[in-house]
Structures are given as C-alpha cells and as structure tokens.
Design a protein around this motif. Structure first.
Motif, short mmCIF file in Angstrom:
data_model
loop_
_atom_site.label_atom_id
_atom_site.label_comp_id
_atom_site.label_asym_id
_atom_site.label_seq_id
_atom_site.Cartn_x
_atom_site.Cartn_y
_atom_site.Cartn_z
N UNK A 92 7.85 7.74 15.84
CA UNK A 92 7.40 6.41 15.43
C UNK A 92 5.98 6.19 15.90
N UNK A 93 5.16 5.59 15.04
CA UNK A 93 3.81 5.15 15.40
C UNK A 93 3.76 3.64 15.20
N UNK A 94 3.41 2.91 16.25
CA UNK A 94 3.19 1.47 16.13
C UNK A 94 1.70 1.21 16.32
N UNK A 95 1.11 0.49 15.39
CA UNK A 95 -0.35 0.32 15.42
C UNK A 95 -0.74 -1.09 15.02
N UNK A 96 -1.73 -1.63 15.73
CA UNK A 96 -2.45 -2.79 15.22
C UNK A 96 -3.59 -2.22 14.38
N UNK A 97 -3.43 -2.33 13.07
CA UNK A 97 -4.34 -1.62 12.17
C UNK A 97 -5.61 -2.40 11.85
N UNK A 103 -5.61 4.50 10.12
CA UNK A 103 -5.75 4.74 8.69
C UNK A 103 -5.31 6.14 8.26
N UNK A 104 -5.55 7.14 9.11
CA UNK A 104 -5.30 8.53 8.71
C UNK A 104 -4.22 9.20 9.55
N UNK A 155 -5.09 -2.68 2.44
CA UNK A 155 -4.51 -2.04 1.27
C UNK A 155 -4.25 -0.55 1.50
N UNK A 156 -5.18 0.13 2.16
CA UNK A 156 -4.98 1.55 2.44
C UNK A 156 -3.82 1.76 3.41
N UNK A 407 13.50 0.26 16.93
CA UNK A 407 14.68 1.09 16.70
C UNK A 407 14.97 1.22 15.20
N UNK A 408 14.88 0.10 14.49
CA UNK A 408 15.07 0.13 13.04
C UNK A 408 14.00 0.99 12.36
N UNK A 409 12.77 0.89 12.83
CA UNK A 409 11.68 1.67 12.28
C UNK A 409 11.98 3.16 12.37
N UNK A 410 12.56 3.57 13.51
CA UNK A 410 12.87 4.97 13.70
C UNK A 410 13.94 5.49 12.76
N UNK A 411 14.73 4.60 12.17
CA UNK A 411 15.79 5.00 11.25
C UNK A 411 15.34 5.08 9.79
N UNK A 412 14.13 4.60 9.51
CA UNK A 412 13.65 4.56 8.12
C UNK A 412 13.18 5.93 7.64
N UNK A 413 13.27 6.20 6.34
CA UNK A 413 12.62 7.40 5.80
C UNK A 413 11.11 7.19 5.78
N UNK A 414 10.36 8.21 6.15
CA UNK A 414 8.91 8.06 6.27
C UNK A 414 8.26 8.08 4.88
N UNK A 415 7.23 7.25 4.74
CA UNK A 415 6.42 7.25 3.51
C UNK A 415 5.22 8.17 3.75
N UNK A 416 5.13 9.28 3.05
CA UNK A 416 4.02 10.20 3.27
C UNK A 416 2.72 9.66 2.67
N UNK A 417 1.57 10.24 3.06
CA UNK A 417 0.29 9.81 2.46
C UNK A 417 0.31 10.02 0.95
N UNK A 418 -0.42 9.17 0.24
CA UNK A 418 -0.53 9.27 -1.21
C UNK A 418 -1.94 9.63 -1.61
N UNK A 419 -2.08 10.46 -2.63
CA UNK A 419 -3.39 10.80 -3.16
C UNK A 419 -3.94 9.68 -4.02
#
Length: 419
Positions: A92-97, A103-104, A155-156, A407-419
């Motif tokens: 899990x990565x938690x970030x104030x973006x 971003x990357x 948006x990114x 904990x819920x975040x860790x159970x989610x399927x990850x969204x990979x980067x999009x081109x």
C-alpha cells in the motif's frame, strides 16, 4: 503489510496514522524531502530524497505550477527506485498528492494500491471563484483556464488512484463524479483529551498582560492573516468592537505570508494593509488591547483557545481549518461565517453563532451580545465540544476510520499505470 507514506512535509496528515500503523505490526516507511538523513520515528523508517531541477525561466505562467509538481514527482520517483533496488515492495502507498510526489509511483510498483489524501479539486464556478467582490478576477475567462490547468496533477493521479480519503464532505464534493465511488470522508481527528477546557489557563503576552479566563478575550486565528480566512472583515470590525467592549482584549494568531488566494501588492503584507486601513479609527488606548502573536508553539495556541470568551472564525468556501474544530473542542463560544465548510460542522444557535461573511455590523453585534451572555456562551461551548467528541475525536472515531481505510485499501485490486 508493507506500507509506504509520501508527504513533502512528513508526517503532515500522517502524524497519528503512521505510528498507529507501525504499532499494529506493519512495516511502515516514509519517503520525504523534508529530512536529509534516514532516521526512525515512532517505529516508522523515514527515508530522504532530494528534489533535483529548477523551474524554467520564462515558462508559460499556467505551466509553472505543474512544472514544480513534475520536478517533485520525478525526484520522488528516483527515491522510490532506490527503495526498490533495496528490495522494498509496498503493498500500500498512502500519499498526499497535492505537491505531485506520488505521480509516478505506480510506474515503480504497479501492484501496489495507491490511496490519496484528497484535499481539494479546483473549481471554476461561483462561489469557489469570485466569492469576494472586493478581490474580483482581473481576467475571468483566462482564470478559468488557469484553474483547470491546476487540476492536471489531480487528473493524472485519478488514473492510478485505487482509493481516496477527504477530511470533510465539502472537500470531497469538489472532486468530479467519477472520483466519488473511490472517496471516503474521514477527518484527521482532534485529540479532545489534549484540546479541552482549562479554567486555569494563562496566556502571557510579550510586553503586555497575562490573560486568563477572568479577562474578556476575543480570539482570531489564520495560518497567515489574509482575506481567504476573513482577516480583512475582522480587522474592519475592530474599531466598533473595541469601542463597544471597553475591557476586551483581541488576540490574533497568524503569519505575514499568503497561504491561499492572491498575493498582496509587491512589498506589502495583507496583515499590514488592513492594520493601516483601520488604525486611524482606533484610539491608541484601544489599540493597546490588540495583540498580534504571529506564529506560536502549540501549547500557546492551546492557551489562547482556553482563555477565549469568543472565538471568531471566518472563511471563504474552502478547506476547513483544523483550528475551528480545535476551538470547539476547547469549549470556545464561536461566531463564524455562514459558509458551506462551516455549516458542515456547526449548527446556528446550537454549537455556535453564524453571520454572513461580509456583514461586519452583524459580526460586531453577535460578538457583543455573546460577550454579555455567559449562559449562552457556556451552552454553545459545551455543545460544540460534545459534537467534536462524538464525530471528530482522534482516538475513538477518526483514527480507527483511517486504519480501517488503509486495511480496505490493501484488499483492493491495484489499478496499473495507463498510457
């Protein structure tokens, strides 16, 4: 789990969450540009990264803000690659973006789940723009385009965000509809055991009096004294307020810079601009009862709240200040602006009094009346503290919600980067 936290001013909003996650047995690492050397804090391993690069001279002004986020994002990316080379693979990565750092990171760890602290989405409609007619846009059409450009970072991040968390419903509602099913509203929390009434509180004013609960004290707080938080409205109310309240002391806390909104004219500060505007209408004996504290340590902030008879909070439709909920937790009697973020946490006549943001006469009248009504002050203050304890208490309400969210975040399927 292995958890990575990203915040340019760590711990920031993760002050309580980070050590709580470590205490649960998770491996918690923070990546930040704030420190120069690796260190451990409350079970959290803090790893530094260096921001490299500089803003381009002559760049289009609408791109200047985004360029700083790219610089931070690529710098954090390089720091993340270093962590990966050491074998660290976060679940899990938690970030104030808000500053672009994260971003990357999905490009480094595509299988990690990314949870964002969603503070605000920039909107171009009233009342988010041109709320205050005194400071109208000088280029309404162009400003809408510029503000839309400010959302490039949002948006990114949305493309790779697995879940988001916002501290208030007002802030969450600024984000577009296609974000909403991934957003959770949970405030960071107020430590009501720490921020509580103290009948014996004392606030020492440098070269001035020591104020206690026996004194008539009116308080006002901004991170920086500026129009976005109603400083100009409050200052213009001072001449009449000080004239009516012969024994009142007005204590103001805040810096001289600009946190939000437009900057003052070159070489000036909003603080001094409005001092200069009203000073000629305030006799010196009255002015001697006005105290600017600047920025202070937290214990002095608490003392200020605890000696306050009436606390004034004014804000544009914007991010709600923690200081309002802290004032409520300290049982301060509050007069606040009737704006959307305030209405989410206060009810007129029950937990505080509200006035139209621009109505200085009503502001003076309500402060004046409240100072003459100790029973109402006591009732409003007690109700305000009860609400904060019930809905915003750090230990019993908010921190458990944040831990559940991770904990819920860790159970989610990850969204990979999009081109």
């Amino acid at each position: 789990m292995k958890i990575l936290l990203i915040h340019q001013n760590f711990p920031g909003q993760y002050k309580h969450l980070a050590p709580a996650l470590a205490a649960q047995g998770h491996q918690v690492v923070a990546l930040t540009c704030k420190v120069k050397e690796a260190q451990t804090w409350q079970g959290v391993r803090i790893i530094p990264y260096e921001i490299k690069g500089a803003s381009t001279k002559g760049i289009h002004p609408w791109l200047a803000d985004f360029e700083t986020k790219i610089l931070r994002g690529t710098s954090c990316y390089r720091g993340a690659l270093g962590l990966k080379e050491q074998g660290f693979e976060p679940d899990v990565i938690c970030a104030h973006h808000g500053w672009g750092e994260s971003m990357f990171l999905k490009d480094v760890w595509p299988k990690a789940r990314l949870g964002l602290y969603c503070e605000l989405y920039h909107l171009t409609t009233h009342p988010f723009v041109d709320f205050d007619p005194e400071f109208p846009s000088q280029n309404p059409a162009g400003d809408k385009l510029r503000i839309r450009m400010k959302n490039l970072n949002n948006r990114l991040h949305e493309e790779v965000m697995d879940a988001g968390i916002s501290p208030t419903r007002f802030q969450a509602a600024t984000f577009p509809d296609h974000w909403q099913d991934r957003l959770t509203v949970a405030h960071d929390g107020i430590d009501t055991n720490l921020v509580r009434p103290n009948p014996g509180a004392r606030l020492e004013i440098e070269n001035g009096p020591t104020l206690t609960r026996d004194d008539e004290v009116i308080t006002f707080i901004n991170r920086n004294l500026e129009p976005y938080r109603g400083y100009h409205v409050f200052m213009r109310a001072l001449p009449d307020l000080l004239k009516r309240r012969k024994n009142a002391h007005v204590v103001m806390l805040g810096g001289d810079s600009t946190s939000y909104g437009s900057k003052p004219p070159q070489g000036k500060t909003w603080k001094q601009i409005f001092i200069d505007e009203v000073r000629g209408r305030i006799p010196t004996p009255h002015w001697n009862r006005v105290h600017f504290l600047g920025r202070v340590p937290y214990d002095r902030f608490l003392a200020m709240m605890q000696v306050s008879r009436v606390h004034v909070y004014l804000t544009y439709p914007f991010v709600l200040s923690w200081s309002l909920l802290e004032a409520m937790s300290a049982e301060a009697a509050i007069v606040a602006s009737d704006t959307a973020p305030v209405r989410e946490v206060m009810t007129e006549g029950e937990t505080g009094l509200m006035v139209d943001f621009f109505d200085r006469a009503a502001l003076v009248d309500r402060i004046d009346a409240l100072l003459d009504d100790p029973d109402t002050r006591a009732r409003l203050g007690a109700n305000a503290r009860a609400l904060v304890r019930e809905q915003y208490d750090l230990h019993s309400v908010c921190l458990p919600r944040h831990l559940d969210w991770v904990r819920h975040l860790g159970d989610l399927p990850a969204r990979p980067p999009r081109d």
